[in-house]
Design a protein around this motif. Structure first.
Motif, PDB file in Angstrom:
ATOM      1  N   GLN A   1       0.826  -1.211   0.000  1.00 48.01           N
ATOM      2  CA  GLN A   1       0.000   0.000   0.000  1.00 48.01           C
ATOM      3  C   GLN A   1       0.861   1.261   0.000  1.00 48.01           C
ATOM      4  O   GLN A   1       0.491   2.268  -0.609  1.00 48.01           O
TER       5      GLN A   1
ATOM      6  N   ARG B   1       1.944   1.695  -3.538  1.00 49.74           N
ATOM      7  CA  ARG B   1       0.814   2.202  -4.321  1.00 49.74           C
ATOM      8  C   ARG B   1       0.586   3.687  -4.036  1.00 49.74           C
ATOM      9  O   ARG B   1       0.302   4.470  -4.935  1.00 49.74           O
ATOM     10  N   GLY B   2       0.702   4.078  -2.774  1.00 49.92           N
ATOM     11  CA  GLY B   2       0.570   5.492  -2.423  1.00 49.92           C
ATOM     12  C   GLY B   2       1.638   6.344  -3.101  1.00 49.92           C
ATOM     13  O   GLY B   2       1.374   7.472  -3.517  1.00 49.92           O
TER      14      GLY B   2
ATOM     15  N   LEU C   1       2.983   5.715  -6.040  1.00 49.99           N
ATOM     16  CA  LEU C   1       2.562   5.866  -7.443  1.00 49.99           C
ATOM     17  C   LEU C   1       1.447   6.901  -7.568  1.00 49.99           C
ATOM     18  O   LEU C   1       1.464   7.729  -8.496  1.00 49.99           O
ATOM     19  N   GLU C   2       0.498   6.864  -6.648  1.00 52.10           N
ATOM     20  CA  GLU C   2      -0.595   7.841  -6.696  1.00 52.10           C
ATOM     21  C   GLU C   2      -0.059   9.265  -6.510  1.00 52.10           C
ATOM     22  O   GLU C   2      -0.522  10.196  -7.168  1.00 52.10           O
ATOM     23  N   TRP C   3       0.898   9.427  -5.618  1.00 50.27           N
ATOM     24  CA  TRP C   3       1.520  10.742  -5.416  1.00 50.27           C
ATOM     25  C   TRP C   3       2.185  11.203  -6.711  1.00 50.27           C
ATOM     26  O   TRP C   3       2.067  12.355  -7.106  1.00 50.27           O
TER      27      TRP C   3
ATOM     28  N   PHE D   1       1.473  10.252  -9.805  1.00 50.61           N
ATOM     29  CA  PHE D   1       0.441  10.570 -10.801  1.00 50.61           C
ATOM     30  C   PHE D   1      -0.096  11.974 -10.593  1.00 50.61           C
ATOM     31  O   PHE D   1      -0.281  12.733 -11.543  1.00 50.61           O
ATOM     32  N   TYR D   2      -0.340  12.314  -9.337  1.00 52.95           N
ATOM     33  CA  TYR D   2      -0.846  13.652  -9.024  1.00 52.95           C
ATOM     34  C   TYR D   2       0.148  14.726  -9.456  1.00 52.95           C
ATOM     35  O   TYR D   2      -0.223  15.733 -10.047  1.00 52.95           O
TER      36      TYR D   2
ATOM     37  N   LYS E   1       0.372  15.290 -13.327  1.00 51.72           N
ATOM     38  CA  LYS E   1      -0.778  15.871 -14.018  1.00 51.72           C
ATOM     39  C   LYS E   1      -0.648  17.377 -14.216  1.00 51.72           C
ATOM     40  O   LYS E   1      -1.412  17.967 -14.969  1.00 51.72           O
TER      41      LYS E   1
END
Length: 163
Positions: A55, A58-59, A61-63, A65-66, A69
């Motif tokens: 997790q 995954r966090g 990767l999400e950071w 992605f943000y 953008k």
């Protein structure tokens, strides 16, 4: 004249031996159950740490992605960043590597060039003591856990999604 000895006196020694054997066997079963319980507990602990590391990756990767953008966002040819904020929240360090390729996809309806950036991200989460993951020095420890996740994202140069 001799009096015969009672039979019960001879059999009394056998009961003591049987009781000692029974206690030794019972102690062996208790030791086996204790070791089995200890092994199950260690396995469950490793599974929980592994899930938390997954997790955290995954966090990361999400950071990323943000952050990607935003219009004009780039990353190295191969850039590595360690997220130290994750340590306080999760107990895991997350190291992100990013590789970017830019492709020309023709033109927009306003005849401007349509540039698309494809980012290849890899997040590695670990609970070692080194500054970055993977931590080769801590990898031999019993409680060391490391998880790696990879993802790709395509973002147009203006920050919109690719189609």
């Amino acid at each position: 004249m001799m009096t015969p000895r009672p039979q019960a006196a001879r059999a009394a020694g056998f009961a003591y031996i049987a009781a000692v054997v029974f206690l030794v066997v019972l102690a062996g079963f208790a030791l086996a159950a204790l070791r089995l319980s200890e092994s199950a507990q260690a396995t469950a602990s490793q599974q929980i740490l592994g899930a938390r590391a997954g997790q955290a990756a995954r966090g990361g990767l999400e950071w990323a992605f943000y952050r990607l953008k935003a219009p004009g966002a780039t990353c190295g040819p191969v850039q590595s960043v360690t997220l130290t904020d994750f340590v306080a929240d999760t107990g895991f360090k997350v190291t992100l590597t990013c590789d970017m390729k830019t492709y020309s996809e023709g033109q927009t309806p306003t005849v401007a060039p349509l540039m698309k950036n494809v980012f290849q991200l890899t997040a590695t989460a670990c609970n070692g003591t080194a500054a970055v993951c993977p931590d080769n020095a801590a990898a031999t420890g019993a409680d060391y856990v490391e998880r790696k996740r990879s993802a790709s994202i395509c973002i147009a140069a203006d920050g919109t999604d690719c189609y």
